[in-house]
Each structure stands twice: as C-alpha cells, then as structure tokens.
Design a protein around this motif. Structure first.
Motif, PDB file in Angstrom:
ATOM      1  N   ASP A  81      31.708  26.572  11.112  1.00 24.48           N
ATOM      2  CA  ASP A  81      30.839  25.732  10.278  1.00 24.48           C
ATOM      3  C   ASP A  81      31.183  24.243  10.385  1.00 24.48           C
ATOM      4  O   ASP A  81      30.705  23.433   9.590  1.00 24.48           O
ATOM      5  CB  ASP A  81      30.918  26.180   8.814  1.00 24.48           C
ATOM      6  N   GLY A  82      32.042  23.909  11.350  1.00 20.82           N
ATOM      7  CA  GLY A  82      32.378  22.502  11.601  1.00 20.82           C
ATOM      8  C   GLY A  82      33.327  21.879  10.595  1.00 20.82           C
ATOM      9  O   GLY A  82      33.451  20.662  10.517  1.00 20.82           O
ATOM     10  N   GLN A  83      34.037  22.724   9.811  1.00 16.31           N
ATOM     11  CA  GLN A  83      34.952  22.164   8.803  1.00 16.31           C
ATOM     12  C   GLN A  83      36.409  22.504   9.100  1.00 16.31           C
ATOM     13  O   GLN A  83      37.283  22.299   8.263  1.00 16.31           O
ATOM     14  CB  GLN A  83      34.602  22.748   7.418  1.00 16.31           C
ATOM     15  N   GLY A  84      36.678  23.041  10.282  1.00 18.70           N
ATOM     16  CA  GLY A  84      38.034  23.522  10.580  1.00 18.70           C
ATOM     17  C   GLY A  84      39.038  22.418  10.835  1.00 18.70           C
ATOM     18  O   GLY A  84      38.724  21.396  11.434  1.00 18.70           O
ATOM     19  N   LYS A  85      40.255  22.636  10.360  1.00 20.92           N
ATOM     20  CA  LYS A  85      41.373  21.720  10.651  1.00 20.92           C
ATOM     21  C   LYS A  85      41.961  22.090  12.011  1.00 20.92           C
ATOM     22  O   LYS A  85      41.646  23.140  12.568  1.00 20.92           O
ATOM     23  CB  LYS A  85      42.442  21.847   9.561  1.00 20.92           C
ATOM     24  N   ALA A  86      42.868  21.247  12.501  1.00 22.69           N
ATOM     25  CA  ALA A  86      43.450  21.459  13.844  1.00 22.69           C
ATOM     26  C   ALA A  86      44.111  22.835  13.967  1.00 22.69           C
ATOM     27  O   ALA A  86      43.912  23.544  14.956  1.00 22.69           O
ATOM     28  CB  ALA A  86      44.460  20.361  14.155  1.00 22.69           C
ATOM     29  N   GLY A  87      44.883  23.220  12.952  1.00 18.10           N
ATOM     30  CA  GLY A  87      45.576  24.513  12.984  1.00 18.10           C
ATOM     31  C   GLY A  87      44.604  25.678  13.018  1.00 18.10           C
ATOM     32  O   GLY A  87      44.827  26.683  13.697  1.00 18.10           O
ATOM     33  N   GLN A  88      43.493  25.523  12.274  1.00 15.31           N
ATOM     34  CA  GLN A  88      42.478  26.586  12.247  1.00 15.31           C
ATOM     35  C   GLN A  88      41.778  26.701  13.603  1.00 15.31           C
ATOM     36  O   GLN A  88      41.472  27.798  14.061  1.00 15.31           O
ATOM     37  CB  GLN A  88      41.454  26.301  11.144  1.00 15.31           C
ATOM     38  N   LYS A  89      41.552  25.542  14.249  1.00 14.14           N
ATOM     39  CA  LYS A  89      40.909  25.561  15.582  1.00 14.14           C
ATOM     40  C   LYS A  89      41.804  26.273  16.593  1.00 14.14           C
ATOM     41  O   LYS A  89      41.319  27.047  17.422  1.00 14.14           O
ATOM     42  CB  LYS A  89      40.616  24.129  16.038  1.00 14.14           C
ATOM     43  N   ARG A  90      43.119  26.004  16.500  1.00 13.73           N
ATOM     44  CA  ARG A  90      44.065  26.683  17.400  1.00 13.73           C
ATOM     45  C   ARG A  90      44.025  28.188  17.153  1.00 13.73           C
ATOM     46  O   ARG A  90      44.081  28.987  18.083  1.00 13.73           O
ATOM     47  CB  ARG A  90      45.480  26.166  17.180  1.00 13.73           C
ATOM     48  N   SER A  91      43.914  28.555  15.882  1.00  9.70           N
ATOM     49  CA  SER A  91      43.874  29.966  15.499  1.00  9.70           C
ATOM     50  C   SER A  91      42.649  30.668  16.117  1.00  9.70           C
ATOM     51  O   SER A  91      42.745  31.784  16.622  1.00  9.70           O
ATOM     52  CB  SER A  91      43.831  30.054  13.973  1.00  9.70           C
ATOM     53  N   VAL A  92      41.510  29.980  16.109  1.00  8.10           N
ATOM     54  CA  VAL A  92      40.279  30.540  16.704  1.00  8.10           C
ATOM     55  C   VAL A  92      40.442  30.680  18.224  1.00  8.10           C
ATOM     56  O   VAL A  92      40.042  31.685  18.816  1.00  8.10           O
ATOM     57  CB  VAL A  92      39.050  29.673  16.338  1.00  8.10           C
ATOM     58  N   GLU A  93      41.057  29.672  18.849  1.00  3.09           N
ATOM     59  CA  GLU A  93      41.316  29.759  20.301  1.00  3.09           C
ATOM     60  C   GLU A  93      42.211  30.959  20.603  1.00  3.09           C
ATOM     61  O   GLU A  93      42.011  31.681  21.584  1.00  3.09           O
ATOM     62  CB  GLU A  93      41.995  28.468  20.797  1.00  3.09           C
ATOM     63  N   ASP A  94      43.215  31.180  19.727  1.00  2.00           N
ATOM     64  CA  ASP A  94      44.111  32.319  19.915  1.00  2.00           C
ATOM     65  C   ASP A  94      43.364  33.644  19.729  1.00  2.00           C
ATOM     66  O   ASP A  94      43.578  34.593  20.483  1.00  2.00           O
ATOM     67  CB  ASP A  94      45.290  32.237  18.930  1.00  2.00           C
ATOM     68  N   ASP A  95      42.469  33.700  18.734  1.00  2.00           N
ATOM     69  CA  ASP A  95      41.634  34.906  18.544  1.00  2.00           C
ATOM     70  C   ASP A  95      40.852  35.206  19.817  1.00  2.00           C
ATOM     71  O   ASP A  95      40.777  36.354  20.266  1.00  2.00           O
ATOM     72  CB  ASP A  95      40.597  34.695  17.421  1.00  2.00           C
ATOM     73  N   ASP A  96      40.244  34.154  20.362  1.00  6.16           N
ATOM     74  CA  ASP A  96      39.433  34.330  21.568  1.00  6.16           C
ATOM     75  C   ASP A  96      40.285  34.796  22.752  1.00  6.16           C
ATOM     76  O   ASP A  96      39.835  35.569  23.587  1.00  6.16           O
ATOM     77  CB  ASP A  96      38.698  33.027  21.912  1.00  6.16           C
ATOM     78  N   VAL A 123      42.872  36.721  22.470  1.00  4.70           N
ATOM     79  CA  VAL A 123      43.094  38.158  22.234  1.00  4.70           C
ATOM     80  C   VAL A 123      41.863  38.950  22.667  1.00  4.70           C
ATOM     81  O   VAL A 123      41.978  39.985  23.325  1.00  4.70           O
ATOM     82  CB  VAL A 123      43.408  38.439  20.738  1.00  4.70           C
ATOM     83  N   ILE A 124      40.666  38.458  22.301  1.00  6.50           N
ATOM     84  CA  ILE A 124      39.419  39.144  22.674  1.00  6.50           C
ATOM     85  C   ILE A 124      39.316  39.263  24.195  1.00  6.50           C
ATOM     86  O   ILE A 124      38.989  40.329  24.728  1.00  6.50           O
ATOM     87  CB  ILE A 124      38.188  38.416  22.072  1.00  6.50           C
ATOM     88  N   GLU A 125      39.648  38.170  24.901  1.00  4.16           N
ATOM     89  CA  GLU A 125      39.621  38.199  26.376  1.00  4.16           C
ATOM     90  C   GLU A 125      40.638  39.197  26.919  1.00  4.16           C
ATOM     91  O   GLU A 125      40.361  39.933  27.867  1.00  4.16           O
ATOM     92  CB  GLU A 125      39.898  36.797  26.958  1.00  4.16           C
ATOM     93  N   GLY A 126      41.815  39.223  26.292  1.00  6.33           N
ATOM     94  CA  GLY A 126      42.864  40.160  26.711  1.00  6.33           C
ATOM     95  C   GLY A 126      42.433  41.606  26.513  1.00  6.33           C
ATOM     96  O   GLY A 126      42.703  42.477  27.354  1.00  6.33           O
ATOM     97  N   LEU A 127      41.742  41.869  25.410  1.00  3.02           N
ATOM     98  CA  LEU A 127      41.251  43.229  25.140  1.00  3.02           C
ATOM     99  C   LEU A 127      40.165  43.620  26.146  1.00  3.02           C
ATOM    100  O   LEU A 127      40.139  44.742  26.644  1.00  3.02           O
ATOM    101  CB  LEU A 127      40.706  43.324  23.708  1.00  3.02           C
ATOM    102  N   LYS A 128      39.284  42.657  26.455  1.00  2.00           N
ATOM    103  CA  LYS A 128      38.230  42.917  27.452  1.00  2.00           C
ATOM    104  C   LYS A 128      38.861  43.289  28.789  1.00  2.00           C
ATOM    105  O   LYS A 128      38.455  44.244  29.443  1.00  2.00           O
ATOM    106  CB  LYS A 128      37.357  41.669  27.637  1.00  2.00           C
ATOM    107  N   ALA A 129      39.884  42.516  29.171  1.00  2.00           N
ATOM    108  CA  ALA A 129      40.557  42.729  30.456  1.00  2.00           C
ATOM    109  C   ALA A 129      41.259  44.084  30.500  1.00  2.00           C
ATOM    110  O   ALA A 129      41.284  44.740  31.540  1.00  2.00           O
ATOM    111  CB  ALA A 129      41.564  41.608  30.713  1.00  2.00           C
ATOM    112  N   SER A 130      41.806  44.518  29.345  1.00  2.00           N
ATOM    113  CA  SER A 130      42.552  45.779  29.323  1.00  2.00           C
ATOM    114  C   SER A 130      41.629  46.993  29.180  1.00  2.00           C
ATOM    115  O   SER A 130      42.033  48.125  29.402  1.00  2.00           O
ATOM    116  CB  SER A 130      43.555  45.783  28.166  1.00  2.00           C
ATOM    117  N   GLY A 131      40.371  46.731  28.773  1.00  2.00           N
ATOM    118  CA  GLY A 131      39.415  47.824  28.580  1.00  2.00           C
ATOM    119  C   GLY A 131      39.691  48.660  27.336  1.00  2.00           C
ATOM    120  O   GLY A 131      39.136  49.739  27.178  1.00  2.00           O
ATOM    121  N   ARG A 132      40.544  48.126  26.442  1.00  2.00           N
ATOM    122  CA  ARG A 132      40.892  48.874  25.221  1.00  2.00           C
ATOM    123  C   ARG A 132      40.035  48.445  24.054  1.00  2.00           C
ATOM    124  O   ARG A 132      39.723  47.272  23.899  1.00  2.00           O
ATOM    125  CB  ARG A 132      42.356  48.593  24.848  1.00  2.00           C
TER     126      ARG A 132
END
Length: 314
Positions: free
Chosen positions: A105-120, A122-131
């Motif tokens: 929603d465009g209100q994220g702080k720097a730490g929250q943005k890093r957290s979203v990048e980290d989530d993504d 993980v999602i890429e890692g899960l896609k790669a592992s097929g799990r």
C-alpha cells in the motif's frame, strides 16, 4: 504404544527474519524453546521444538530467517534454513501479513521492504524446489479483514502453497487449527523424543541462547549482531542446583562498557533475567556467572559455527 498407533514427523518453519517464526514455534510447543526478540536474525541455528497433538508428535524446526546474506555467518544461517526445509515432512512459510500489506500500500518502512524481498526470495526458493508449503499469515490482528483476504489470494496465486492459515502467533489466534493440520500431515511412526520433552537442543546451548536473548533485548540498539554467548562450565551441585559459567564474546573493546553498564548494572540485570528463565526451563536453582571477552573476529572462527550446528564453509 505400538508404532502404528503413533505418528511423528518434522515441520520446518521458514520465512523472513522477524516474521514471527520463533513466536509461532513457542506457541505450538506451549512453552519457550526459541529465542524471541524484536531484533531480526536472532535464530542462528535450527532449534527443534517438540509439540504433541493427541498421539502425534510434531518436531518443529525453527530455521534462521532467509535473507540476503552479506557475511559468512549470514551465509551459514541461510544454508541451515534451506536444509531444514528440505529435510522436513511439512514446510510452514510464515509471512508478516501486516508488514507486507503496508509495503504493497506504499506505506512500508525500509525494514518492512526488506522483509517483503525476503518473502519473495522464499517463494522463489519454493518454486525452484517444487515443494508446496503451508502459508501462515501472521500478525493478522493488525489489519483489516478485506485487505487480509486480498493479500491471501495474491500469495495463494503464486502456486507454492497448499493451504493458508491466518494467525496471530503472539496472541495464539489460529494456532490450534494450524497445529491440528500439521499433526494430520505427519507420517505414521514411533516418537523421536520422549513425550514430555519440549526441545532437543543441548541444555548448554539453550542456556547460552537465553543469555543472548536477554543481551539483545537490553542492548538491541547499541549492540546489533556483534555478540556471541558460550556456556563454558556446567556443574551440578549436591543440592541439585547448577552452576553455569558463560562468556559473552564481543568484537571491540569499545563494546565492553556497553555490555557491563555503569557500575556493572547492565550485565547484572542481564544475568538476573537470564537466570530466572533458566530456572524456569531447567526446573532447578541456577547460579549464573557471566564474563565479557573481546574476540575481534569471533564470527570468522569455525568453532563458533560447529558448536551450534552451522556449516562454517557455507
């Protein structure tokens, strides 16, 4: 009890640092097995908590946060997280829903943005592992219902999740439902640990983790990741009490007065808080002795990795 009546397996809890993984593991187990602080990246090695649900044993692997590694210690932590996920029967991906919504929603702080990048990541890692993983959207008590549903649909659309749970690990909302599903997914087999055991971490390591948590809670602004605690001595006395000697390693001489505090007040308080937690956990009186040592490059020494089960050569 024969093997076919019981079930036991491993559930890896992965996610960005500070998503609430340790809080969730503690809530599922019903007591404190993981260090919980507001400082990110505090879980340095996979802690196995043991949760019982009926005749099912769920061994919870609380992995270090998956983030962009910069130092050797970071690389070892991320590697441990993915190994924990590969070896588990079920993977639970914890996402801080409120933070992610703020960023979207465009209100994220720097730490929250890093957290979203980290989530993504993980999602890429899960896609790669097929799990497929179970998605646990955490901190849902901090956001509107319609926003939460939209977020959950977007994430489910990535194709890496089998289920979505909306939880508040801190308040306990939704934790029982998640636990029931985890139990349901465990394979048939005998228990890995005694029913009354809540963690398989050696007591010496657990004691060091407790002191490190208190150190972080007390000095999280002044002393980010520059400290390491080791239990040097463990002596059981005739009266059943335990003498625990620990060394707090820091990187620079200038950090010593920060840890000690004025007239030793800070380290005394850290010791008091740690001792209370240890007595609670170990069920006996604890005599805790802390000393502070400067070891400039402790994070580059292999013995500090092997002692907590990390790979120095990650």
């Amino acid at each position: 009890m024969s093997g076919n009546q019981t079930r036991a397996g491993f559930a890896a809890v992965i996610g960005a640092p500070n998503a609430g993984k340790s809080t969730l593991v503690n809530a599922l187990v019903g007591e404190k097995v993981s260090i919980v602080t507001q400082k990110v990246q505090t879980t340095r090695f996979p802690i196995r908590g043991v949760a019982m649900h009926g005749t099912t044993q769920i061994v919870l692997v609380d992995t270090p946060g998956v983030f962009a590694p910069r130092r050797r210690l970071d690389r070892a932590m991320v590697r441990a997280a993915w190994i924990g996920a590969q070896d588990a029967d079920v993977v639970v991906h914890v996402i801080d829903a409120a933070s992610r919504a703020d960023v979207e929603d465009g209100q994220g702080k720097a730490g929250q943005k890093r957290s979203v990048e980290d989530d993504d990541r993980v999602i890429e890692g899960l896609k790669a592992s097929g799990r497929k993983a179970i998605l646990a959207l955490n901190k849902v008590d901090l956001m509107r219902r319609d926003r939460l549903l939209a977020l959950s649909q977007d994430l489910f659309g990535t194709g890496v999740y089998s289920d979505v749970f909306m939880i508040s690990a801190e308040k306990g909302h939704g934790v029982a439902d998640l636990k029931a599903v985890l139990a349901d997914r465990m394979p048939d087999g005998p228990y890995f640990f005694p029913e009354d055991q809540s963690a398989d971490v050696p007591q010496r390591v657990m004691a060091a983790e407790i002191t490190r948590e208190k150190l972080y809670l007390r000095l999280h602004k002044e002393l980010p990741y520059a400290s390491h605690v080791e239990t040097e001595g463990w002596q059981v006395k005739k009266d059943g009490s335990v003498r625990i000697d620990q060394i707090i390693y820091i990187e620079r001489e200038t950090q010593k007065p920060i840890v000690l505090g004025k007239g030793g007040a800070t380290i005394k308080k850290i010791g008091e808080l740690a001792r209370a937690d240890m007595e609670d956990l170990f069920g006996c009186k604890v005599h805790l002795f802390l000393q502070v040592q400067v070891k400039p490059n402790w994070a580059e020494r292999s013995e500090h990795y092997t002692s907590i089960g990390l790979d120095f050569n990650s």
